[in-house]
Write a protein that holds these residues in place. Structure first.
Motif, PDB file in Angstrom:
ATOM      1  N   VAL A 154       0.867  -1.170   0.079  1.00  0.00           N
ATOM      2  CA  VAL A 154      -0.010  -0.119   0.100  1.00  0.00           C
ATOM      3  C   VAL A 154       0.792   1.145   0.008  1.00  0.00           C
ATOM      4  N   LEU A 155       0.285   2.324  -0.358  1.00  0.00           N
ATOM      5  CA  LEU A 155       0.913   3.497  -0.634  1.00  0.00           C
ATOM      6  C   LEU A 155       0.913   4.161   0.662  1.00  0.00           C
ATOM      7  N   CYS A 156       1.831   4.611   1.529  1.00  0.00           N
ATOM      8  CA  CYS A 156       1.990   5.268   2.756  1.00  0.00           C
ATOM      9  C   CYS A 156       2.700   6.734   2.678  1.00  0.00           C
ATOM     10  N   MET A 157       2.084   7.445   3.717  1.00  0.00           N
ATOM     11  CA  MET A 157       2.635   8.609   3.878  1.00  0.00           C
ATOM     12  C   MET A 157       2.241   9.400   5.094  1.00  0.00           C
ATOM     13  N   SER A 170      -4.012   6.535  -8.236  1.00  0.00           N
ATOM     14  CA  SER A 170      -3.564   6.231  -9.682  1.00  0.00           C
ATOM     15  C   SER A 170      -2.006   6.594  -9.835  1.00  0.00           C
ATOM     16  N   PRO A 171      -1.437   5.509 -10.764  1.00  0.00           N
ATOM     17  CA  PRO A 171       0.065   5.825 -10.961  1.00  0.00           C
ATOM     18  C   PRO A 171       0.338   7.130 -11.425  1.00  0.00           C
ATOM     19  N   THR A 191       6.225  -0.160 -10.163  1.00  0.00           N
ATOM     20  CA  THR A 191       5.695   1.196 -10.017  1.00  0.00           C
ATOM     21  C   THR A 191       6.463   2.319 -10.893  1.00  0.00           C
ATOM     22  N   ILE A 192       7.702   1.994 -10.799  1.00  0.00           N
ATOM     23  CA  ILE A 192       8.750   3.123 -11.505  1.00  0.00           C
ATOM     24  C   ILE A 192       8.563   2.699 -12.984  1.00  0.00           C
ATOM     25  N   PRO A 242      -4.553   2.669  -0.970  1.00  0.00           N
ATOM     26  CA  PRO A 242      -4.243   1.627  -2.087  1.00  0.00           C
ATOM     27  C   PRO A 242      -3.953   2.433  -3.448  1.00  0.00           C
ATOM     28  N   LEU A 243      -3.079   1.614  -4.310  1.00  0.00           N
ATOM     29  CA  LEU A 243      -2.835   2.091  -5.500  1.00  0.00           C
ATOM     30  C   LEU A 243      -3.835   1.522  -6.754  1.00  0.00           C
TER      31      LEU A 243
END
Length: 285
Positions: A154-157, A170-171, A191-192, A242-243
């Motif tokens: 998951v994307l975290c921040m 979204s990407p 992802t990159i 979530p991405l």
């Protein structure tokens, strides 16, 4: 001290009679009498006062009795203690860092409750071991991988990040955001690569070798990153989003030799964990 003398002493103390004590110990009366005399000489004290009807117990004998009982009980349990040691099933497990602590605890608890006399030793991932709790990507050619659980990325921040309030990302929305990379991570590389295909990119501001290190950098406010849910169990101050797109996850399990004779503890471990996975899948299904 001859433990046989303590047995004679206990018999005389409890029977209050030399003859009855001799019958109980399956020895002659002179053997009991001589044994008590020898014990009294070694302790330099009088234990019994002899008379025609038997013996009277002295205060010193009252003091010695519980000590003698405890000593003989300890001696009698020695064979059982060593038998238990020989019956222990030693198992050395190496585990990859940055795994879910709750899942690890569940695995260890399952082994503990289902394998009697298991003697478990945990070592670092790179050290020699009977088997390894690790990622499927680290399985060697001569190993078998038993999957145990999955962890989604998951994307975290931090809560004040511009993407923190979105239901999903979204990407394309990652473009030019400060990003912390974990070079060995397939999710990060995927992802990159997706962004590069569309002419987009993230701003790589830092990188780390382990997921926990990445989490610390995110907590410090350096940027955002993808982390597996297992690593984030203790990161309550971070927001996860979530991405959008294909599911990104990592699979964890037990790696063990395919061509090597397995020790009894490892064989039991594989059996127990396989049954546990089957039960879990059935419950989910």
């Amino acid at each position: 001290m001859d433990l046989r003398l303590l047995r004679f002493f206990i018999a005389v103390y409890e029977e209050k009679n030399i003859t009855l004590a001799a019958e109980r110990c399956f020895v002659s009366q002179p053997s009991i009498s001589n044994g008590i005399k020898q014990l009294e000489q070694e302790l330099n004290t009088v234990l019994f006062l002899r008379h025609k009807k038997g013996v009277d117990v002295t205060d010193e004998a009252h003091y010695l009795y519980p000590l003698a009982i405890r000593l003989l009980n300890d001696v009698n349990t020695l064979p059982q203690l060593f038998q238990q040691r020989t019956e222990r099933l030693p198992l050395t497990l190496a585990n990859f860092p940055d795994l879910s602590q709750s899942q690890l605890a569940e695995v260890f608890a399952t082994l503990h409750h289902n394998i009697a006399n298991l003697s478990l030793e945990l070592v670092d991932h790179e050290k020699p071991a009977d088997a390894r709790l690790t990622l499927d990507m680290f399985k060697a050619e001569d190993e078998i991988f038993l999957p145990l659980w999955d962890e989604d990325y998951v994307l975290c921040m931090l809560p004040d990040h511009p993407l923190a309030n979105l239901p999903s990302v979204s990407p394309e929305q990652l473009h030019q955001h400060d990003f912390i990379e974990c070079p060995p991570c397939e999710a990060h590389q995927q992802t990159i690569s997706l962004l590069a295909c569309d002419g987009l990119s993230v701003n790589l501001v830092a990188k780390a070798e382990h997921k926990t290190q990445v989490m610390h950098l995110v907590q410090a406010g350096l940027g955002i990153s993808f982390l597996p849910t297992g690593v984030l169990e203790s990161a309550n101050q971070l927001v996860t989003v979530p991405l959008e797109g294909p599911r990104m996850f990592r699979r964890l399990g037990l790696c063990y030799p395919a061509s090597k004779t397995l020790n009894p503890a490892l064989s039991e471990c594989i059996k127990v964990l396989s049954q546990s996975v089957t039960t879990t899948q059935a419950e989910k299904g």
